[in-house]
Design an enzyme around this catalytic site. Structure first.
Site, mmCIF file in Angstrom:
data_model
loop_
_atom_site.group_PDB
_atom_site.id
_atom_site.type_symbol
_atom_site.label_atom_id
_atom_site.label_comp_id
_atom_site.label_asym_id
_atom_site.label_seq_id
_atom_site.Cartn_x
_atom_site.Cartn_y
_atom_site.Cartn_z
ATOM 1 N N HIS A 1 30.812 34.636 64.907
ATOM 2 C CA HIS A 1 29.338 34.559 64.949
ATOM 3 C C HIS A 1 28.709 34.438 63.565
ATOM 4 O O HIS A 1 27.609 34.939 63.328
ATOM 5 C CB HIS A 1 28.755 35.762 65.689
ATOM 6 C CG HIS A 1 27.413 35.459 66.302
ATOM 7 N ND1 HIS A 1 26.615 36.423 66.885
ATOM 8 C CD2 HIS A 1 26.710 34.302 66.407
ATOM 9 C CE1 HIS A 1 25.495 35.887 67.333
ATOM 10 N NE2 HIS A 1 25.526 34.587 67.054
ATOM 11 N N ASP B 1 31.399 45.136 70.032
ATOM 12 C CA ASP B 1 30.115 44.443 69.939
ATOM 13 C C ASP B 1 29.068 45.168 70.795
ATOM 14 O O ASP B 1 29.250 45.303 72.008
ATOM 15 C CB ASP B 1 30.296 43.003 70.436
ATOM 16 C CG ASP B 1 29.173 42.084 70.027
ATOM 17 O OD1 ASP B 1 28.280 42.532 69.293
ATOM 18 O OD2 ASP B 1 29.177 40.919 70.448
ATOM 19 N N HIS C 1 29.137 43.239 74.662
ATOM 20 C CA HIS C 1 27.961 42.371 74.682
ATOM 21 C C HIS C 1 27.790 41.781 76.084
ATOM 22 O O HIS C 1 28.770 41.470 76.751
ATOM 23 C CB HIS C 1 28.171 41.251 73.656
ATOM 24 C CG HIS C 1 26.919 40.546 73.243
ATOM 25 N ND1 HIS C 1 26.202 39.734 74.096
ATOM 26 C CD2 HIS C 1 26.267 40.501 72.054
ATOM 27 C CE1 HIS C 1 25.163 39.231 73.452
ATOM 28 N NE2 HIS C 1 25.176 39.683 72.203
ATOM 29 N N CYS D 1 23.936 41.256 65.388
ATOM 30 C CA CYS D 1 25.308 40.815 65.120
ATOM 31 C C CYS D 1 25.465 40.044 63.812
ATOM 32 O O CYS D 1 26.230 40.454 62.933
ATOM 33 C CB CYS D 1 25.799 39.939 66.274
ATOM 34 S SG CYS D 1 25.737 40.734 67.893
ATOM 35 N N ASP E 1 29.269 46.999 65.695
ATOM 36 C CA ASP E 1 28.483 46.243 64.711
ATOM 37 C C ASP E 1 27.051 46.743 64.598
ATOM 38 O O ASP E 1 26.380 46.490 63.596
ATOM 39 C CB ASP E 1 28.527 44.736 64.993
ATOM 40 C CG ASP E 1 28.053 44.359 66.384
ATOM 41 O OD1 ASP E 1 27.776 45.255 67.204
ATOM 42 O OD2 ASP E 1 27.956 43.145 66.661
ATOM 43 N N HIS E 2 26.541 47.443 65.599
ATOM 44 C CA HIS E 2 25.206 48.063 65.569
ATOM 45 C C HIS E 2 25.039 48.871 66.843
ATOM 46 O O HIS E 2 26.002 49.036 67.605
ATOM 47 C CB HIS E 2 24.093 47.013 65.431
ATOM 48 C CG HIS E 2 24.214 45.880 66.392
ATOM 49 N ND1 HIS E 2 23.987 46.015 67.740
ATOM 50 C CD2 HIS E 2 24.549 44.576 66.206
ATOM 51 C CE1 HIS E 2 24.176 44.853 68.346
ATOM 52 N NE2 HIS E 2 24.529 43.971 67.435
ATOM 53 N N LYS F 1 19.588 48.450 69.559
ATOM 54 C CA LYS F 1 19.843 47.124 68.994
ATOM 55 C C LYS F 1 18.543 46.421 68.631
ATOM 56 O O LYS F 1 17.565 46.488 69.368
ATOM 57 C CB LYS F 1 20.617 46.287 70.013
ATOM 58 C CG LYS F 1 20.871 44.845 69.622
ATOM 59 C CD LYS F 1 21.660 44.128 70.691
ATOM 60 C CE LYS F 1 21.873 42.660 70.338
ATOM 61 N NZ LYS F 1 22.711 41.954 71.328
ATOM 62 N N LYS G 1 35.609 37.810 67.982
ATOM 63 C CA LYS G 1 34.292 37.236 67.691
ATOM 64 C C LYS G 1 34.081 37.019 66.194
ATOM 65 O O LYS G 1 34.430 37.859 65.377
ATOM 66 C CB LYS G 1 33.217 38.176 68.245
ATOM 67 C CG LYS G 1 31.801 37.845 67.804
ATOM 68 C CD LYS G 1 30.785 38.767 68.428
ATOM 69 C CE LYS G 1 29.404 38.552 67.821
ATOM 70 N NZ LYS G 1 28.345 39.268 68.536
#
Length: 586
Positions: free
Chosen positions: A144, A43, A298, A83, A350-351, A371, A142
């Site tokens: 989300h 993350d 994160h 996310c 994820d990014h 991000k 995770k």
């Protein structure tokens, strides 16, 4: 063993298949030839945080080994820079706005676990399709993507309702509120406004009481009562919703049961690894799919015992190195169980990294932005590594544009499933690229969204090595001269937060991957052609979009007490998981 991959239709229609040599292969052997899948996602990890992508100070030996043993993608892209929309695209193989998870304003991700928005039940995930092929599917970590729609136990957005037989982990995500003393991370200005309003009203009441007691004015008790009620309501909204966020959002679930509320971070990663390893061990005879979705890196940053102070980059480096250890543990488990040649392993983020977090955020290497920036490469270019001994060539690199959305068709086809025909897919099967059967990506165009807004378009012209990127708008960095949105901590995609460009900015990523030299008609002979071809592609792409219910509206995102997952009797939600695994490397 003879290995053959047949379509799902052939597999079900024929009892056995005859090879050219005269040998026969049974359906059982066909089933055995299908791989297991272990998909690992970190993350907020910056692509520049990983050794095999250019970092020379943070130690990531396990991820680096994964790349050395497999195929590394150098132009691997998230479909969104945050996310919730990125994971939606990953799960469904479709841009997030097709599922209603593109934001229209400030709310860009799910903010409350007890909101009613999330991944719609009518969306098809790769896990749903693998279930139909006889796979056991699990997610550890995770999610989300929401939990409930209309009642506390309907679980319409829950992983178990989206094709995962097993779920253990965070139905929400890590926010600052999850770690005592780390500060606040949800609608901070709204919290301050509510607190200040209640304090000012209380001060007004005290002042009026003093004035009335002194006989200076006659003040109605009705007015006093009205102000008191307003002050109390403002205080209660602030306290109940925001001061208890750790209890409401930061929980652990095992399938549909809340097992820890609020969660304890000190042993979280060790518990995630225990659950991931046990899932693989339980289903070692396969076929299985495991999505290991790490809580790291994160914010708020935390580390388990044995990792604190071990890196050269402070707490963030400690987190990255612990994430690398978790990847290594997963690889070790697969090897220990003799499943290496039967398992396709995948690693990504994820990014891009959150650059506004400074030393507590990621590094995106040579790429601009981070991000929440859907156009700049730093927000969407992520690590992408595939490992499958005996099938993929070790050490191979693929420099073609690829996407997290490509995982959907890749795993479904390898599992013998059929891709859905009742919806548009934006991902493409990666196996021809990974195996070297083609040297060309099927992504001629890629559309980079920030919320519902088309931020940029990438064009990889046929018979050309160039990769052009056209920016329609870019975020306004603050303060002046900065390289991020430090004044508001995260960039936004609309109104005064962006600058629209006419004509759009154009870069050639093959020559300028850091997007530092915009092209012009004088410097690029194809400049007009690029704009014209991208404009036509955008028009064609928009024809494929159909209206769907927006999941990230205020009405769907705000906290609803009747949707709150709870162990115990609401609102007295509190429990602690027993037999928690000791933390640290073993």
């Amino acid at each position: 063993m003879w290995e053959i991959f047949l379509s799902a239709e052939t597999e079900h229609d024929v009892g056995k298949q005859q090879l050219e040599s005269g040998l026969y292969i049974t359906n059982a052997q066909i089933q055995d030839s299908r791989p297991n899948f272990v998909l690992m996602m970190v993350d907020d990890l910056g692509i520049g945080d990983v050794g095999c992508y250019g970092n020379h100070t943070i130690r990531t030996p396990n991820i680096d080994r994964l790349a050395a043993d497999g195929v590394k993608l150098t132009q691997h892209l998230a479909a969104a820079p945050l996310c919730t929309p990125s994971r939606t695209a990953f799960m469904t193989g479709r841009y997030a706005l097709r599922a209603g998870l593109g934001s229209t304003g400030r709310v860009q991700v799910i903010l409350f676990l007890a909101g009613s928005g999330g991944l719609p039940p009518n969306e098809t995930t790769f896990a749903k399709l693998l279930q139909k092929q006889g796979y056991t599917t699990g997610i550890v970590g995770k999610w989300h993507l929401g939990v409930n729609c209309e009642s506390r136990n309907d679980h319409c957005h829950h992983p178990n309702n989206h094709g995962f037989d097993f779920f253990y982990g965070l139905p929400f995500t890590l926010f600052k509120d999850c770690k005592p003393g780390a500060g606040k991370g949800v609608l901070v200005d709204v919290q301050e406004m509510l607190w200040q309003t209640s304090a000012l009203l209380a001060l007004a009441i005290l002042t009026l009481l003093a004035v009335r007691a002194a006989g200076l004015l006659r003040i109605s008790w009705t007015l006093m009562a009205f102000l008191a009620v307003l002050s109390l309501l403002s205080f209660m909204v602030w306290f109940v919703i925001f001061e208890l966020l750790q209890t409401w959002n930061c929980i652990i679930m095992r399938n549909s049961e809340v097992v820890e509320q609020p969660m304890k971070l000190e042993t979280l990663n060790a518990r995630l690894m225990r659950e991931a390893e046990q899932f693989v061990e339980r289903h070692r005879d396969g076929p299985f799919l495991l999505f290991l979705s790490l809580a790291h890196v994160h914010t708020p940053l935390f580390v388990s015992e044995g990792f604190a102070g071990t890196s050269k980059h402070g707490l963030y480096g400690d987190n990255v190195e612990e994430a690398d250890w978790m990847v290594g543990r997963m690889v070790e488990t697969i090897e220990r169980l003799g499943l290496s040649e039967k398992t396709l392993m995948y690693f990504t983020s994820d990014h891009g990294g959150h650059i506004e977090d400074g030393p507590n955020g990621g590094w995106n290497g040579i790429y601009r932005g981070g991000k929440a920036m859907g156009g700049w490469e730093g927000g969407i270019r992520v690590p992408g590594i595939f490992r499958w001994p005996g099938r993929l060539i070790p050490g191979k690199e693929v420099e073609e544009p690829t996407s997290l959305m490509d995982v959907f068709p890749t795993v479904v086809k390898l599992a013998g499933g059929a891709l859905p025909e009742n919806r548009i897919l934006d991902g493409h099967d990666l196996m021809p690229l990974l195996e070297g059967k083609t040297n060309r990506s099927e992504h001629e165009f890629m559309f980079h969204y920030c919320g519902i807004y088309l931020n940029a378009v990438r064009w990889h012209p046929p018979h050309s090595d160039s990769v052009f990127k056209v920016h329609f708008f870019t975020p306004n960095f603050s303060p002046a001269g900065a390289v991020g949105c430090y004044d508001i901590n995260i960039c936004l995609c609309y109104r005064d937060y962006v600058t629209y460009h006419s004509p759009p900015l154009v870069f050639d990523l093959s020559r300028d991957p850091s997007e530092s030299r915009p092209l012009s008609p004088d410097t690029e002979p194809r400049f007009a052609e690029v704009l014209e071809r991208v404009e036509r592609a955008v028009t064609e792409h928009r024809r494929t979009l159909t209206p769907v219910e927006k999941q990230l509206t205020w009405a769907n995102v705000l906290w609803k007490p009747w949707l709150q997952p709870c162990c115990g009797t609401f609102p007295f939600c509190s429990c602690e998981e027993t037999n928690r695994t000791p933390a640290g490397p073993q």
